[in-house]
Design a protein around this motif. Sequence first.
Motif, PDB file in Angstrom:
ATOM      1  N   VAL A  48      31.540  -7.421  39.944  1.00 23.10           N
ATOM      2  CA  VAL A  48      31.272  -6.004  40.003  1.00 23.10           C
ATOM      3  C   VAL A  48      32.266  -5.165  39.212  1.00 23.10           C
ATOM      4  O   VAL A  48      33.398  -5.148  39.880  1.00 23.10           O
ATOM      5  N   PRO A  49      32.328  -4.835  38.024  1.00 24.06           N
ATOM      6  CA  PRO A  49      33.284  -4.152  37.407  1.00 24.06           C
ATOM      7  C   PRO A  49      33.688  -2.691  38.048  1.00 24.06           C
ATOM      8  O   PRO A  49      32.655  -2.221  38.309  1.00 24.06           O
ATOM      9  N   GLN A  50      34.830  -2.438  37.611  1.00 28.44           N
ATOM     10  CA  GLN A  50      35.350  -1.009  38.308  1.00 28.44           C
ATOM     11  C   GLN A  50      34.430   0.067  37.691  1.00 28.44           C
ATOM     12  O   GLN A  50      34.035  -0.057  36.428  1.00 28.44           O
ATOM     13  N   GLY A  51      34.051   1.006  38.425  1.00 31.20           N
ATOM     14  CA  GLY A  51      33.443   2.192  38.197  1.00 31.20           C
ATOM     15  C   GLY A  51      31.994   1.977  37.704  1.00 31.20           C
ATOM     16  O   GLY A  51      31.328   2.785  37.288  1.00 31.20           O
ATOM     17  N   SER A  52      31.378   0.794  38.051  1.00 30.44           N
ATOM     18  CA  SER A  52      30.184   0.566  37.904  1.00 30.44           C
ATOM     19  C   SER A  52      28.975   0.880  39.053  1.00 30.44           C
ATOM     20  O   SER A  52      29.598   0.907  40.178  1.00 30.44           O
ATOM     21  N   PHE A  53      28.017   0.996  38.730  1.00 30.83           N
ATOM     22  CA  PHE A  53      26.871   1.172  39.755  1.00 30.83           C
ATOM     23  C   PHE A  53      26.164  -0.103  39.966  1.00 30.83           C
ATOM     24  O   PHE A  53      25.347  -0.346  39.060  1.00 30.83           O
ATOM     25  N   PHE A  54      26.237  -0.845  41.015  1.00 38.37           N
ATOM     26  CA  PHE A  54      25.918  -2.227  41.039  1.00 38.37           C
ATOM     27  C   PHE A  54      24.938  -2.484  42.423  1.00 38.37           C
ATOM     28  O   PHE A  54      25.268  -1.920  43.455  1.00 38.37           O
ATOM     29  N   ALA A  55      23.779  -3.147  42.019  1.00 36.87           N
ATOM     30  CA  ALA A  55      22.635  -3.198  42.982  1.00 36.87           C
ATOM     31  C   ALA A  55      22.421  -4.463  43.633  1.00 36.87           C
ATOM     32  O   ALA A  55      22.288  -5.464  42.592  1.00 36.87           O
ATOM     33  N   LEU A  56      22.278  -4.739  44.612  1.00 35.35           N
ATOM     34  CA  LEU A  56      21.893  -6.244  45.346  1.00 35.35           C
ATOM     35  C   LEU A  56      20.684  -5.856  45.752  1.00 35.35           C
ATOM     36  O   LEU A  56      20.461  -5.211  46.654  1.00 35.35           O
ATOM     37  N   LEU A  57      19.634  -6.487  45.123  1.00 35.17           N
ATOM     38  CA  LEU A  57      18.077  -6.320  45.327  1.00 35.17           C
ATOM     39  C   LEU A  57      17.515  -7.467  45.700  1.00 35.17           C
ATOM     40  O   LEU A  57      17.609  -8.790  45.252  1.00 35.17           O
ATOM     41  N   GLY A  58      16.536  -7.293  46.753  1.00 40.00           N
ATOM     42  CA  GLY A  58      16.111  -8.327  47.354  1.00 40.00           C
ATOM     43  C   GLY A  58      15.103  -8.191  48.502  1.00 40.00           C
ATOM     44  O   GLY A  58      15.375  -7.301  49.193  1.00 40.00           O
ATOM     45  N   ALA A  59      14.269  -9.070  49.038  1.00 44.13           N
ATOM     46  CA  ALA A  59      13.415  -8.890  49.950  1.00 44.13           C
ATOM     47  C   ALA A  59      14.270  -9.246  51.403  1.00 44.13           C
ATOM     48  O   ALA A  59      15.568  -9.682  51.476  1.00 44.13           O
ATOM     49  N   SER A  60      13.604  -8.930  52.615  1.00 42.31           N
ATOM     50  CA  SER A  60      14.365  -8.928  53.817  1.00 42.31           C
ATOM     51  C   SER A  60      14.837 -10.542  53.992  1.00 42.31           C
ATOM     52  O   SER A  60      13.882 -11.315  53.780  1.00 42.31           O
ATOM     53  N   GLY A  61      15.944 -10.843  54.400  1.00 41.04           N
ATOM     54  CA  GLY A  61      16.482 -11.978  54.543  1.00 41.04           C
ATOM     55  C   GLY A  61      17.034 -12.949  53.430  1.00 41.04           C
ATOM     56  O   GLY A  61      17.380 -14.088  53.237  1.00 41.04           O
TER      57      GLY A  61
ATOM     58  N   VAL B  91      32.346  10.848  40.301  1.00 41.72           N
ATOM     59  CA  VAL B  91      33.720  10.241  40.900  1.00 41.72           C
ATOM     60  C   VAL B  91      34.394   9.234  40.269  1.00 41.72           C
ATOM     61  O   VAL B  91      35.252   8.522  40.357  1.00 41.72           O
ATOM     62  N   GLY B  92      33.101   8.403  39.674  1.00 43.75           N
ATOM     63  CA  GLY B  92      33.793   7.143  38.807  1.00 43.75           C
ATOM     64  C   GLY B  92      33.971   5.982  39.686  1.00 43.75           C
ATOM     65  O   GLY B  92      34.774   5.173  39.053  1.00 43.75           O
ATOM     66  N   ILE B  93      33.767   5.890  40.904  1.00 41.79           N
ATOM     67  CA  ILE B  93      34.482   4.753  41.432  1.00 41.79           C
ATOM     68  C   ILE B  93      33.113   3.735  41.620  1.00 41.79           C
ATOM     69  O   ILE B  93      32.176   3.909  41.298  1.00 41.79           O
ATOM     70  N   THR B  94      33.660   2.494  42.013  1.00 41.01           N
ATOM     71  CA  THR B  94      32.540   1.471  42.160  1.00 41.01           C
ATOM     72  C   THR B  94      31.520   1.695  43.244  1.00 41.01           C
ATOM     73  O   THR B  94      32.026   1.787  44.599  1.00 41.01           O
ATOM     74  N   PHE B  95      30.345   1.559  42.906  1.00 40.04           N
ATOM     75  CA  PHE B  95      29.044   1.700  44.176  1.00 40.04           C
ATOM     76  C   PHE B  95      28.621   0.322  44.142  1.00 40.04           C
ATOM     77  O   PHE B  95      28.119  -0.286  43.012  1.00 40.04           O
ATOM     78  N   VAL B  96      28.464  -0.279  45.292  1.00 38.00           N
ATOM     79  CA  VAL B  96      27.692  -1.508  45.351  1.00 38.00           C
ATOM     80  C   VAL B  96      26.608  -1.288  46.564  1.00 38.00           C
ATOM     81  O   VAL B  96      26.675  -0.723  47.729  1.00 38.00           O
ATOM     82  N   HIS B  97      25.516  -1.308  46.022  1.00 37.53           N
ATOM     83  CA  HIS B  97      24.309  -0.748  46.709  1.00 37.53           C
ATOM     84  C   HIS B  97      23.140  -1.860  47.273  1.00 37.53           C
ATOM     85  O   HIS B  97      22.698  -2.615  46.300  1.00 37.53           O
TER      86      HIS B  97
END
Length: 394
Positions: free
Chosen positions: A36-49, A191-197
Amino acid sequence: MTTSDTTDNSGDVRLTGISKTYDNGFTAVQPLDLTVPQGSFFALLGASGCGKTTTLRMIAGLEEPTTGTVMLGDQDVTNLPPYKRPVNTVFQSYALFPHLDIFENVAFGLRRRGIKSVKKQVEEMLDLVQLGEHARKKPHQLSGGQQQRVAVARALINHPKVLLLDEPLGALDLKLRRQMQLELKRIQTEVGITFVHVTHDQEEAMTMADTVAVMNAGRVEQLGAPTDLYENPGSTFVANFLGTSNFVQAEISGTAGDDIALRLPSSDGKLLLPAARCSAPTTTGGKVLLGVRPEKVSLTHADDAAEIADGRNRVTGRIKESSFIGVSTQYVVDSPVGDAFEVYVQNVERDSRLAPGAEVVLHWNPAHTFGLDAAQDADAGVEKVAEDVKGAVA
């Protein structure tokens, strides 16, 4: 300005061979590599489990990985406890202190670190999340969306290198959730920081994230920009999880310039598929799963078929069902290639003849067609989505 000597990668998140198997033998996350690169908005997407929350918890230090390493910038944090990692987490529950006002909730982390002068920092953070005028209210006096912004402010005031968000909008109603998607994206940009969502909501991930990792059964099924994942899915699971797709089994009959010519076994029709959008083998005589999104398809009454431009892919059929949903009408069409071909038509100039029982021609630009390996399950991802929605409602 050159970036060769000034590039800040301290907010990079690098997972190498990371996995998690529990004592009962269940493997929540298969070994995976992810950056996950610095300053990016990154999403982990998937169903339950699917392993997305477990992956997030391993970054936070709340789960110990079975194998692999977690790097934040150049620092190996695999064996560090959560409080020693330069990360903060925002949970779905927000976990605000009900007896403290909003100002003190946000100031909590600073005060715990022994910082005496907090007024300026807290006010700046409340301004960032547009809650300055609510500083002396208690959490129960705020809406769900406002409470969520307080939780973000409380996490950001500690200046983490990475902000982790675990289903942060899951408790909000649909309208407020959509507003907060834009709000979170604005905050991350400022804010420009890394978000992992982490989220199970496809629209949420595609609205906010620069990059999305679609997870399935503990693995990353596909990684890329939202537009690329939607337009060029690499599997039926990704195609179905990120919306709706029509799939047609076809046989490769040859090539036509940069396109692959396809023969439909159940009709005399022929369709074209751009070779660049086909991830299946393209040997003549081979099978391919042709895919097209419902909103890419036009619907024309059979009486007007002569007006359809040359060069478009065509399939004849009969309207089976229609549903008016405001912005568009959704049609289900019986055709030689299947009995449930879906078409979404914008309600701009509605043709009253397009009603159940009408003979129609489905047609679309060949460039909107994608091709996948015919050995894949055309329904992969469909049931998982339905189960996940059911679980979210329960």
